[in-house]
Motif scaffolding. Structure first.
Motif, short mmCIF file in Angstrom:
data_model
loop_
_atom_site.label_atom_id
_atom_site.label_comp_id
_atom_site.label_asym_id
_atom_site.label_seq_id
_atom_site.Cartn_x
_atom_site.Cartn_y
_atom_site.Cartn_z
N ASN A 56 0.85 -1.20 0.00
CA ASN A 56 0.00 0.00 0.00
C ASN A 56 0.88 1.25 0.00
OD1 ASN A 56 -2.39 -1.55 -0.03
ND2 ASN A 56 -2.29 -1.79 2.18
N ASP A 57 0.78 2.07 1.02
CA ASP A 57 1.56 3.32 1.06
C ASP A 57 2.79 3.23 1.95
OD1 ASP A 57 -0.18 4.60 -0.67
OD2 ASP A 57 -1.50 5.26 0.95
N SER A 58 3.20 2.02 2.34
CA SER A 58 4.39 1.87 3.19
C SER A 58 5.26 0.74 2.66
CB SER A 58 3.97 1.61 4.64
OG SER A 58 3.24 0.40 4.72
N ASN A 59 6.39 0.52 3.31
CA ASN A 59 7.32 -0.54 2.94
C ASN A 59 7.63 -1.38 4.17
OD1 ASN A 59 7.41 1.28 0.75
ND2 ASN A 59 9.42 0.57 0.19
#
Length: 100
Positions: A56-59
């Motif tokens: 999503n919007d992170s690692n």
């Protein structure tokens, strides 16, 4: 590698691979942490590395243990176990086809 996911998202990973010696390889890519290490035997390659995986919007940092098997007509079958903190969080199966 070019990826097309079921949800339509596309991604790419460009590997730089070096031959270290007989049947031994190292590799780097933008999202690989450090170096991947590979050992080949016959039609198989075991490739291990740490990856900074986009979710999503992170690692998240995960460990990959890839087994690749070269088949007839240049088809490469890949089965990878993905682990976090030593726990299996997924299995990825990929078929690679050489495109002219």
């Amino acid at each position: 590698e070019r990826f097309l996911y079921n949800d339509g998202e596309k991604d790419q990973r460009v590997w730089k691979i070096k031959l270290l010696g007989e049947n031994k390889y190292s590799g780097t890519a933008d999202d690989v942490i450090g170096k991947a290490i590979g050992i080949a035997k016959g039609n198989a390659l075991n490739w291990k590395y740490k990856l900074d995986l986009k979710v999503n919007d992170s690692n998240i940092k995960v460990d990959f243990d890839d087994w690749m098997f070269l088949q007839d007509k240049g088809i490469l079958m890949n089965r990878a176990e993905v682990k976090k903190w030593g726990l299996n969080i997924g299995v990825v199966t990929i078929t690679f086809l050489k495109v002219d």
